[in-house]
Design a protein around this motif. Structure first.
Motif, PDB file in Angstrom:
ATOM      1  N   TYR A  54     -30.832  31.410   1.575  1.00  0.00           N
ATOM      2  CA  TYR A  54     -29.862  31.085   0.527  1.00  0.00           C
ATOM      3  C   TYR A  54     -30.562  30.474  -0.680  1.00  0.00           C
ATOM      4  O   TYR A  54     -30.351  30.889  -1.818  1.00  0.00           O
ATOM      5  CB  TYR A  54     -28.792  30.134   1.079  1.00  0.00           C
ATOM      6  N   ARG A  55     -31.420  29.495  -0.439  1.00  0.00           N
ATOM      7  CA  ARG A  55     -32.109  28.816  -1.527  1.00  0.00           C
ATOM      8  C   ARG A  55     -33.060  29.761  -2.261  1.00  0.00           C
ATOM      9  O   ARG A  55     -33.177  29.719  -3.485  1.00  0.00           O
ATOM     10  CB  ARG A  55     -32.829  27.580  -1.001  1.00  0.00           C
ATOM     11  N   MET A  56     -33.721  30.660  -1.517  1.00  0.00           N
ATOM     12  CA  MET A  56     -34.632  31.610  -2.144  1.00  0.00           C
ATOM     13  C   MET A  56     -33.869  32.601  -3.023  1.00  0.00           C
ATOM     14  O   MET A  56     -34.267  32.869  -4.164  1.00  0.00           O
ATOM     15  CB  MET A  56     -35.429  32.379  -1.089  1.00  0.00           C
ATOM     16  N   VAL A  57     -32.750  33.136  -2.519  1.00  0.00           N
ATOM     17  CA  VAL A  57     -31.957  34.080  -3.304  1.00  0.00           C
ATOM     18  C   VAL A  57     -31.416  33.405  -4.560  1.00  0.00           C
ATOM     19  O   VAL A  57     -31.447  33.989  -5.647  1.00  0.00           O
ATOM     20  CB  VAL A  57     -30.825  34.696  -2.447  1.00  0.00           C
ATOM     21  N   CYS A  58     -30.934  32.183  -4.428  1.00  0.00           N
ATOM     22  CA  CYS A  58     -30.454  31.451  -5.615  1.00  0.00           C
ATOM     23  C   CYS A  58     -31.586  31.248  -6.614  1.00  0.00           C
ATOM     24  O   CYS A  58     -31.400  31.444  -7.826  1.00  0.00           O
ATOM     25  CB  CYS A  58     -29.844  30.111  -5.213  1.00  0.00           C
ATOM     26  N   SER A  59     -32.752  30.884  -6.131  1.00  0.00           N
ATOM     27  CA  SER A  59     -33.899  30.674  -7.012  1.00  0.00           C
ATOM     28  C   SER A  59     -34.259  31.967  -7.745  1.00  0.00           C
ATOM     29  O   SER A  59     -34.472  31.961  -8.966  1.00  0.00           O
ATOM     30  CB  SER A  59     -35.094  30.182  -6.196  1.00  0.00           C
ATOM     31  N   LEU A  60     -34.313  33.069  -7.029  1.00  0.00           N
ATOM     32  CA  LEU A  60     -34.643  34.357  -7.643  1.00  0.00           C
ATOM     33  C   LEU A  60     -33.581  34.819  -8.637  1.00  0.00           C
ATOM     34  O   LEU A  60     -33.866  35.590  -9.549  1.00  0.00           O
ATOM     35  CB  LEU A  60     -34.848  35.427  -6.567  1.00  0.00           C
ATOM     36  N   SER A  61     -32.354  34.323  -8.454  1.00  0.00           N
ATOM     37  CA  SER A  61     -31.271  34.728  -9.355  1.00  0.00           C
ATOM     38  C   SER A  61     -31.099  33.758 -10.520  1.00  0.00           C
ATOM     39  O   SER A  61     -30.282  33.995 -11.404  1.00  0.00           O
ATOM     40  CB  SER A  61     -29.954  34.842  -8.580  1.00  0.00           C
ATOM     41  N   GLY A  62     -31.859  32.651 -10.512  1.00  0.00           N
ATOM     42  CA  GLY A  62     -31.751  31.677 -11.591  1.00  0.00           C
ATOM     43  C   GLY A  62     -30.539  30.769 -11.455  1.00  0.00           C
ATOM     44  O   GLY A  62     -30.077  30.193 -12.437  1.00  0.00           O
ATOM     45  N   ILE A  63     -30.022  30.641 -10.242  1.00  0.00           N
ATOM     46  CA  ILE A  63     -28.838  29.820  -9.978  1.00  0.00           C
ATOM     47  C   ILE A  63     -29.251  28.583  -9.189  1.00  0.00           C
ATOM     48  O   ILE A  63     -30.005  28.688  -8.217  1.00  0.00           O
ATOM     49  CB  ILE A  63     -27.786  30.625  -9.192  1.00  0.00           C
TER      50      ILE A  63
END
Length: 95
Positions: A54-63
């Motif tokens: 979850y944290r990685m996907v948010c980071s990659l999405s700029g969220i």
């Protein structure tokens, strides 16, 4: 906005859409592409679990993952908000 960032934002948007949907179907209905109660629960747990993915996907999405989770938990993200985000993202503008 890069195509990669937009891709990861779409992943987050889909998870939120599944977690918030009120249109679930029974698994036995065989409706491919529809959200089942299991999908809804897994999406909710993915967001609220605050795990590595979850944290990685948010980071990659700029969220900001904490902000997103907090707003989701507080009920500040709903279908209308998601529709507006999807419309903006579809135009390639910052979401």
């Amino acid at each position: 906005m890069s195509g990669e960032r937009l891709l990861w934002q779409t992943v987050v948007l889909l998870a939120l859409s599944e977690a918030l949907t009120s249109q679930v179907v029974r698994i036995s209905d065989g409706n491919a592409g529809r959200v089942t109660p299991i999908d809804k629960r897994r999406a909710h747990e993915w967001i609220m679990g605050n795990g590595r993915d979850y944290r990685m996907v948010c980071s990659l999405s700029g969220i900001d993952p904490d902000m997103l989770r907090d707003r989701y938990a507080a009920g500040q993200i709903n279908a209308a908000v998601l529709k507006n985000v999807a419309l903006v993202a579809g135009k390639g503008e910052a979401a």
